[in-house]
Design a protein around this motif. Structure first.
Motif, mmCIF file in Angstrom:
data_model
loop_
_atom_site.group_PDB
_atom_site.id
_atom_site.type_symbol
_atom_site.label_atom_id
_atom_site.label_comp_id
_atom_site.label_asym_id
_atom_site.label_seq_id
_atom_site.Cartn_x
_atom_site.Cartn_y
_atom_site.Cartn_z
ATOM 1 N N PHE A 167 0.831 -1.207 0.000
ATOM 2 C CA PHE A 167 0.000 0.000 0.000
ATOM 3 C C PHE A 167 0.865 1.257 0.000
ATOM 4 O O PHE A 167 0.504 2.267 -0.612
ATOM 5 C CB PHE A 167 -0.939 0.002 1.216
ATOM 6 C CG PHE A 167 -2.090 -0.953 1.087
ATOM 7 C CD1 PHE A 167 -3.063 -0.761 0.125
ATOM 8 C CD2 PHE A 167 -2.215 -2.047 1.927
ATOM 9 C CE1 PHE A 167 -4.130 -1.645 -0.009
ATOM 10 C CE2 PHE A 167 -3.257 -2.938 1.806
ATOM 11 C CZ PHE A 167 -4.227 -2.738 0.832
ATOM 12 N N GLY A 168 1.994 1.203 0.688
ATOM 13 C CA GLY A 168 2.884 2.358 0.714
ATOM 14 C C GLY A 168 3.450 2.678 -0.650
ATOM 15 O O GLY A 168 3.587 3.849 -1.027
ATOM 16 N N THR A 169 3.784 1.633 -1.416
ATOM 17 C CA THR A 169 4.294 1.854 -2.774
ATOM 18 C C THR A 169 3.223 2.460 -3.667
ATOM 19 O O THR A 169 3.500 3.379 -4.452
ATOM 20 C CB THR A 169 4.784 0.520 -3.365
ATOM 21 O OG1 THR A 169 5.812 -0.019 -2.525
ATOM 22 C CG2 THR A 169 5.341 0.726 -4.762
ATOM 23 N N LEU A 170 1.994 1.970 -3.540
ATOM 24 C CA LEU A 170 0.892 2.552 -4.315
ATOM 25 C C LEU A 170 0.665 4.010 -3.923
ATOM 26 O O LEU A 170 0.444 4.869 -4.793
ATOM 27 C CB LEU A 170 -0.385 1.742 -4.093
ATOM 28 C CG LEU A 170 -0.391 0.321 -4.661
ATOM 29 C CD1 LEU A 170 -1.676 -0.402 -4.266
ATOM 30 C CD2 LEU A 170 -0.249 0.354 -6.182
ATOM 31 N N LEU A 171 0.735 4.286 -2.629
ATOM 32 C CA LEU A 171 0.572 5.671 -2.169
ATOM 33 C C LEU A 171 1.697 6.556 -2.699
ATOM 34 O O LEU A 171 1.461 7.712 -3.093
ATOM 35 C CB LEU A 171 0.555 5.719 -0.643
ATOM 36 C CG LEU A 171 -0.714 5.258 0.060
ATOM 37 C CD1 LEU A 171 -0.482 5.135 1.563
ATOM 38 C CD2 LEU A 171 -1.855 6.239 -0.205
ATOM 39 N N ALA A 172 2.918 6.019 -2.731
ATOM 40 C CA ALA A 172 4.045 6.790 -3.239
ATOM 41 C C ALA A 172 3.859 7.135 -4.704
ATOM 42 O O ALA A 172 4.141 8.265 -5.139
ATOM 43 C CB ALA A 172 5.342 6.004 -3.044
ATOM 44 N N MET A 173 3.366 6.170 -5.478
ATOM 45 C CA MET A 173 3.118 6.421 -6.897
ATOM 46 C C MET A 173 1.985 7.429 -7.088
ATOM 47 O O MET A 173 2.020 8.259 -8.003
ATOM 48 C CB MET A 173 2.810 5.103 -7.600
ATOM 49 C CG MET A 173 3.991 4.134 -7.579
ATOM 50 S SD MET A 173 3.601 2.481 -8.180
ATOM 51 C CE MET A 173 3.304 2.821 -9.912
ATOM 52 N N MET A 174 1.008 7.363 -6.201
ATOM 53 C CA MET A 174 -0.081 8.340 -6.252
ATOM 54 C C MET A 174 0.438 9.741 -5.920
ATOM 55 O O MET A 174 0.061 10.724 -6.568
ATOM 56 C CB MET A 174 -1.190 7.945 -5.287
ATOM 57 C CG MET A 174 -1.981 6.718 -5.694
ATOM 58 S SD MET A 174 -3.086 6.100 -4.385
ATOM 59 C CE MET A 174 -4.169 7.530 -4.158
ATOM 60 N N ARG A 175 1.308 9.843 -4.911
ATOM 61 C CA ARG A 175 1.857 11.142 -4.516
ATOM 62 C C ARG A 175 2.693 11.761 -5.620
ATOM 63 O O ARG A 175 2.774 12.986 -5.734
ATOM 64 C CB ARG A 175 2.698 11.010 -3.256
ATOM 65 C CG ARG A 175 1.918 10.695 -2.005
ATOM 66 C CD ARG A 175 2.621 11.201 -0.753
ATOM 67 N NE ARG A 175 2.626 12.647 -0.693
ATOM 68 C CZ ARG A 175 3.168 13.358 0.290
ATOM 69 N NH1 ARG A 175 3.778 12.749 1.278
ATOM 70 N NH2 ARG A 175 3.126 14.662 0.286
ATOM 71 N N ALA A 188 1.801 4.644 5.503
ATOM 72 C CA ALA A 188 2.150 6.061 5.386
ATOM 73 C C ALA A 188 3.656 6.268 5.485
ATOM 74 O O ALA A 188 4.234 7.102 4.777
ATOM 75 C CB ALA A 188 1.425 6.865 6.466
ATOM 76 N N TYR A 189 4.308 5.508 6.345
ATOM 77 C CA TYR A 189 5.763 5.638 6.509
ATOM 78 C C TYR A 189 6.510 4.963 5.366
ATOM 79 O O TYR A 189 7.502 5.498 4.857
ATOM 80 C CB TYR A 189 6.186 5.048 7.858
ATOM 81 C CG TYR A 189 5.759 5.904 9.020
ATOM 82 C CD1 TYR A 189 6.596 6.891 9.528
ATOM 83 C CD2 TYR A 189 4.496 5.753 9.603
ATOM 84 C CE1 TYR A 189 6.199 7.691 10.596
ATOM 85 C CE2 TYR A 189 4.083 6.557 10.663
ATOM 86 C CZ TYR A 189 4.946 7.516 11.149
ATOM 87 O OH TYR A 189 4.546 8.316 12.202
ATOM 88 N N TYR A 190 6.027 3.787 4.963
ATOM 89 C CA TYR A 190 6.649 3.123 3.818
ATOM 90 C C TYR A 190 6.462 3.955 2.549
ATOM 91 O O TYR A 190 7.308 3.923 1.655
ATOM 92 C CB TYR A 190 6.057 1.731 3.624
ATOM 93 C CG TYR A 190 6.516 0.714 4.641
ATOM 94 C CD1 TYR A 190 7.872 0.425 4.806
ATOM 95 C CD2 TYR A 190 5.607 0.017 5.434
ATOM 96 C CE1 TYR A 190 8.299 -0.515 5.737
ATOM 97 C CE2 TYR A 190 6.028 -0.918 6.362
ATOM 98 C CZ TYR A 190 7.375 -1.178 6.508
ATOM 99 O OH TYR A 190 7.803 -2.101 7.428
ATOM 100 N N CYS A 191 5.366 4.668 2.474
ATOM 101 C CA CYS A 191 5.113 5.543 1.322
ATOM 102 C C CYS A 191 6.222 6.572 1.161
ATOM 103 O O CYS A 191 6.759 6.761 0.064
ATOM 104 C CB CYS A 191 3.759 6.237 1.476
ATOM 105 S SG CYS A 191 3.499 7.614 0.323
#
Length: 230
Positions: free
Chosen positions: A39-47, A113-116
């Motif tokens: 989920f963090g990787t997906l959030l990072a790509m979204m950001r 959130a932190y892995y993101c």
């Protein structure tokens, strides 16, 4: 110094502490790490997306989670998730899902959130020219990320990801607030049952220290190896 210190209570409780408590702690850590990284990787790509509403949504989630105490988030999910689950199932009332599932959902979403932020830094560390090269080869955004950018980002950020996982391992002790029996919770039950608080809490501290310090040394060695490869 150890006069009156009851080592026997530790020996008698080893099976329970590790079979029940440590298994819970390690399982929660492993599953939360796996889900959090995904989920963090997906959030990072979204950001990092050029689509502003998507980027703002991911940024808002990350900032919200990183601004709240973990204990508060554990309570929040523990009481909120049964209502959400009940609504999704059409039950019209909360459906209890148990401390284990609440803890897993909480740590996965919180750690995401932190892995993101770790993965976002890893993605941004990859030269932009490699992204354009992927586009030049006919790859779309997701193919470029999956085949070119993310494998390198994971390698670059692996020591930091593992360091965050060690922190996650330590934070799992907070599940005591919802009466889940992790390693520290198991030690606390034995301590209260046998009135041996000093012995059990000291032993728990030593175990957490040994595991965390050993993992930290492994992360340092891995970091040195990655630095040499570069």
């Amino acid at each position: 110094m150890f006069e009156g210190y009851d080592f026997d209570v530790i020996q008698r409780s080893l099976g329970y502490l590790f079979r029940e408590g440590m298994v819970f702690t390690l399982t929660l850590t492993a599953l939360s790490m796996s889900g959090g990284i995904v989920f963090g990787t997906l959030l990072a790509m979204m950001r990092l997306s050029a689509f502003k509403p998507l980027s703002a949504l991911a940024g808002g989630y990350v900032n919200l989670m990183r601004s709240l105490p973990l204990v508060l988030v554990i309570f929040w999910f523990f009481f909120l998730v049964p209502y959400l689950y009940g609504a999704l199932m059409g039950a019209g009332k909360p459906i209890a899902i148990g401390a284990w599932m609440s803890a897993l959902i909480t740590f996965t979403m919180f750690e995401a959130a932190y892995y993101c932020e770790i993965m976002r830094a890893g993605i941004q560390s990859i030269p932009r020219g490699q992204v354009w090269s992927g586009y030049a080869l006919g790859l779309n955004y997701w193919q470029t990320m999956g085949d070119i950018v993310l494998p390198q980002a994971f390698r670059n950020m692996l020591p930091v990801l593992l360091t965050q996982t060690i922190i996650l391992f330590q934070d799992t002790s907070l599940v005591y607030v919802i009466s889940a029996t992790d390693f520290l919770g198991a030690a606390a039950k034995v301590a209260n049952r046998d009135y041996r608080l000093v012995e059990m809490y000291t032993f728990a501290a030593v175990v957490y220290f040994v595991i965390s310090y050993s993992l930290s040394l492994l992360v340092k060695r891995l970091q040195d190896r990655i630095a040499i490869i570069r």
